[in-house]
Design an enzyme around this catalytic site. Structure first.
Site, PDB file in Angstrom:
ATOM      1  N   ALA A 151       0.895  -1.274  -0.262  1.00 23.15           N
ATOM      2  CA  ALA A 151       0.019  -0.301  -0.317  1.00 23.15           C
ATOM      3  C   ALA A 151       0.949   1.177  -0.463  1.00 23.15           C
ATOM      4  O   ALA A 151       0.741   2.309   0.509  1.00 23.15           O
ATOM      5  CB  ALA A 151      -1.282  -0.461   1.257  1.00 23.15           C
ATOM      6  N   THR A 152       2.819   1.019   0.074  1.00 25.18           N
ATOM      7  CA  THR A 152       3.028   2.308   0.092  1.00 25.18           C
ATOM      8  C   THR A 152       3.029   3.079  -1.139  1.00 25.18           C
ATOM      9  O   THR A 152       3.508   4.300  -1.711  1.00 25.18           O
ATOM     10  CB  THR A 152       4.509   1.276  -0.176  1.00 25.18           C
ATOM     11  OG1 THR A 152       4.634   0.798  -0.598  1.00 25.18           O
ATOM     12  CG2 THR A 152       4.427   1.856   1.851  1.00 25.18           C
ATOM     13  N   GLY A 162       1.129   3.203  -5.204  1.00 26.71           N
ATOM     14  CA  GLY A 162       0.368   2.154  -6.459  1.00 26.71           C
ATOM     15  C   GLY A 162      -0.868   1.743  -6.675  1.00 26.71           C
ATOM     16  O   GLY A 162      -1.297   2.436  -5.972  1.00 26.71           O
ATOM     17  N   ARG A 208       7.038  -2.034   2.798  1.00 26.21           N
ATOM     18  CA  ARG A 208       8.644  -2.417   4.002  1.00 26.21           C
ATOM     19  C   ARG A 208       8.365  -0.336   3.742  1.00 26.21           C
ATOM     20  O   ARG A 208       9.387  -0.576   5.245  1.00 26.21           O
ATOM     21  CB  ARG A 208       9.510  -2.883   2.678  1.00 26.21           C
ATOM     22  CG  ARG A 208       9.437  -4.380   2.301  1.00 26.21           C
ATOM     23  CD  ARG A 208      10.392  -4.748   1.374  1.00 26.21           C
ATOM     24  NE  ARG A 208       9.971  -4.189   0.196  1.00 26.21           N
ATOM     25  CZ  ARG A 208      10.445  -4.170  -1.390  1.00 26.21           C
ATOM     26  NH1 ARG A 208      11.459  -5.180  -0.952  1.00 26.21           N
ATOM     27  NH2 ARG A 208       9.865  -3.855  -1.817  1.00 26.21           N
ATOM     28  N   ARG A 209       8.280   0.344   3.146  1.00 29.75           N
ATOM     29  CA  ARG A 209       9.026   1.490   3.981  1.00 29.75           C
ATOM     30  C   ARG A 209       7.938   1.980   4.659  1.00 29.75           C
ATOM     31  O   ARG A 209       6.948   2.802   4.780  1.00 29.75           O
ATOM     32  CB  ARG A 209       8.582   2.098   2.559  1.00 29.75           C
ATOM     33  CG  ARG A 209       9.753   2.595   0.820  1.00 29.75           C
ATOM     34  CD  ARG A 209       9.264   2.547  -0.180  1.00 29.75           C
ATOM     35  NE  ARG A 209       8.559   1.900  -0.652  1.00 29.75           N
ATOM     36  CZ  ARG A 209       8.077   2.369  -2.208  1.00 29.75           C
ATOM     37  NH1 ARG A 209       8.725   3.875  -2.744  1.00 29.75           N
ATOM     38  NH2 ARG A 209       7.265   1.481  -2.697  1.00 29.75           N
ATOM     39  N   VAL A 225       7.031  -9.272   2.456  1.00 34.01           N
ATOM     40  CA  VAL A 225       6.086 -10.351   2.162  1.00 34.01           C
ATOM     41  C   VAL A 225       6.740 -11.643   2.427  1.00 34.01           C
ATOM     42  O   VAL A 225       6.617 -12.973   1.810  1.00 34.01           O
ATOM     43  CB  VAL A 225       5.256 -10.413   0.981  1.00 34.01           C
ATOM     44  CG1 VAL A 225       4.422  -9.084   1.417  1.00 34.01           C
ATOM     45  CG2 VAL A 225       5.561 -10.097  -0.449  1.00 34.01           C
ATOM     46  N   ASN A 239      -1.485  -7.964  -2.726  1.00 33.03           N
ATOM     47  CA  ASN A 239      -1.177  -6.956  -4.038  1.00 33.03           C
ATOM     48  C   ASN A 239       0.409  -6.717  -4.333  1.00 33.03           C
ATOM     49  O   ASN A 239       0.801  -6.424  -5.553  1.00 33.03           O
ATOM     50  CB  ASN A 239      -1.997  -5.577  -3.964  1.00 33.03           C
ATOM     51  CG  ASN A 239      -1.545  -3.997  -4.583  1.00 33.03           C
ATOM     52  OD1 ASN A 239      -1.271  -4.647  -5.754  1.00 33.03           O
ATOM     53  ND2 ASN A 239      -0.355  -3.677  -4.020  1.00 33.03           N
ATOM     54  N   TYR A 250       9.047 -12.993 -14.503  1.00 33.59           N
ATOM     55  CA  TYR A 250       7.548 -12.132 -13.900  1.00 33.59           C
ATOM     56  C   TYR A 250       6.834 -12.881 -14.808  1.00 33.59           C
ATOM     57  O   TYR A 250       5.395 -13.051 -13.843  1.00 33.59           O
ATOM     58  CB  TYR A 250       7.426 -10.806 -14.990  1.00 33.59           C
ATOM     59  CG  TYR A 250       6.420  -9.946 -13.963  1.00 33.59           C
ATOM     60  CD1 TYR A 250       7.065  -9.256 -12.867  1.00 33.59           C
ATOM     61  CD2 TYR A 250       5.836  -9.785 -15.528  1.00 33.59           C
ATOM     62  CE1 TYR A 250       5.496  -9.256 -12.492  1.00 33.59           C
ATOM     63  CE2 TYR A 250       4.631  -9.045 -14.702  1.00 33.59           C
ATOM     64  CZ  TYR A 250       4.977  -8.404 -13.549  1.00 33.59           C
ATOM     65  OH  TYR A 250       3.683  -7.521 -13.210  1.00 33.59           O
ATOM     66  N   PHE A 282       5.778   0.980 -11.190  1.00 34.25           N
ATOM     67  CA  PHE A 282       6.066  -0.831 -11.469  1.00 34.25           C
ATOM     68  C   PHE A 282       7.374  -0.579 -12.157  1.00 34.25           C
ATOM     69  O   PHE A 282       7.872  -1.271 -12.619  1.00 34.25           O
ATOM     70  CB  PHE A 282       4.873  -1.275 -12.134  1.00 34.25           C
ATOM     71  CG  PHE A 282       4.622  -2.004 -12.982  1.00 34.25           C
ATOM     72  CD1 PHE A 282       5.226  -4.001 -12.104  1.00 34.25           C
ATOM     73  CD2 PHE A 282       5.469  -2.950 -13.807  1.00 34.25           C
ATOM     74  CE1 PHE A 282       5.366  -4.467 -12.225  1.00 34.25           C
ATOM     75  CE2 PHE A 282       5.593  -3.788 -14.203  1.00 34.25           C
ATOM     76  CZ  PHE A 282       5.364  -5.301 -13.945  1.00 34.25           C
TER      77      PHE A 282
END
Ligand code: NDP
Ligand code: 8X3
Length: 252
Positions: A10-11, A13, A34-35, A61, A87, A153, A190
């Site tokens: 959620a940090t 995008g 993480r941020r 994660v 996400n 990916y 992204f």
């Protein structure tokens, strides 16, 4: 009591836009990433603008023990999660199989596949306790067609699609909905992450056409999460009008 959404990544995008969309509609939000400073800023903004409750949780994660430590002992008022949005994810590099970095492969697999599995497993008991819940997994058009130099990916997003199908079957007795949403090109951080900070390369991805924006994905997630109890969208592909699939974009 407000409904509760847990959204990973959620940090920036999609994740940030999803938290904003749900908070604006009165949902309490568990937001992760993480941020820490970005999570704190978003948390304060959601509380101030929408008066909802927000629980920011900082963890990677990829770190199985950190995921379970953060999510298995939630305070009582946060246990009744209605919707989990898996996400958090990334692409690293766009390189030929011969030259691609194995470290990049590890990070994508550990984040996009194993991270999604860890978070799902940690949150599941909150759903099974009430035989109710909704997992929304963010896949990609990269799950639908493999493109040149997309190798691992694309493989991780195919895995997200397969895991979503498996969750839908196995969690059926608990009446847990599982939705996979597969976006095409969306202008977020992204591509900057994928090209490791090369802003020119990142910008070029979206040149010559109008890509989706994060709010388009947030609105789609919100729609899927607010359907009647007996309705579940299983699999949804969303692209901008200029894009037919992950191989074909009209740059006019
Ligand atoms: P952004 O780079 O803007 O956001 C990615 C989010 O994931 C960030 O909040 C980041 O937080 C989080 N994240 C990444 N790695 C980890 C990690 N190891 N642990 C915890 N959080 C992590 O990209 P998008 O919003 O565009 O991407 C979101 C999802 O959508 C991804 O799964 C992506 O693959 C997918 N997707 C994106 C498309 C696009 O064109 N943009 C199209 C289709 C799918 P932090 O760095 O703070 O940890
Ligand atoms: C992100 C979209 O086309 O870069 O999943 O794979 S694409």
């Amino acid at each position: 009591m407000n409904k509760i959404i847990l959204v990973t990544g959620a940090t920036s995008g999609f994740g940030k836009a999803i938290a904003e969309q749900f908070a604006a509609n009165g949902w309490d939000c568990i937001i992760t990433g993480r941020r820490a400073e970005k999570l704190t800023a978003l948390s304060e903004q959601l509380v101030l603008n929408y008066g909802v409750k927000v629980l920011p949780l900082v963890f990677d994660v990829q770190d199985r023990h950190a995921v379970f430590a953060a999510l298995t002992s939630l305070p009582t008022e946060w246990k009744q999660i209605d919707v989990l949005v898996n996400n958090a994810g990334l692409a690293l590099g766009r390189d030929n199989f011969e030259t691609a970095s194995i470290d990049d492969w590890d990070t994508m697999i550990d984040t996009n596949v194993k991270g999604l599995l860890y978070v799902s497993k940690a949150v599941l008991p909150y759903f099974t306790a009430h035989n109710k819940g909704h997992i929304i997994n963010i896949g990609s058009t990269a799950a639908k067609e493999v493109y040149a130099n997309g190798n691992v990916y694309c493989a991780t997003k195919s895995a997200v699609e397969a895991i979503s199908k498996a969750q839908r079957i196995d969690l059926l007795p608990h009446r847990i909905k599982v939705t996979a949403i597969h976006p095409g090109a969306v202008d977020t951080e992204f591509s900057l992450v994928r090209f490791k900070g090369d802003a020119a390369k990142a910008k070029a991805v979206y040149d010559g056409y109008q890509p989706l924006v994060a709010e388009d994905i947030a609105a789609t997630v919100f729609y899927c999460a607010n359907l009647p109890e007996h309705v579940c969208i299983n699999d949804l592909v969303i692209t901008c009008t200029a894009q037919a699939n992950s191989l074909t974009t009209f740059k006019g």
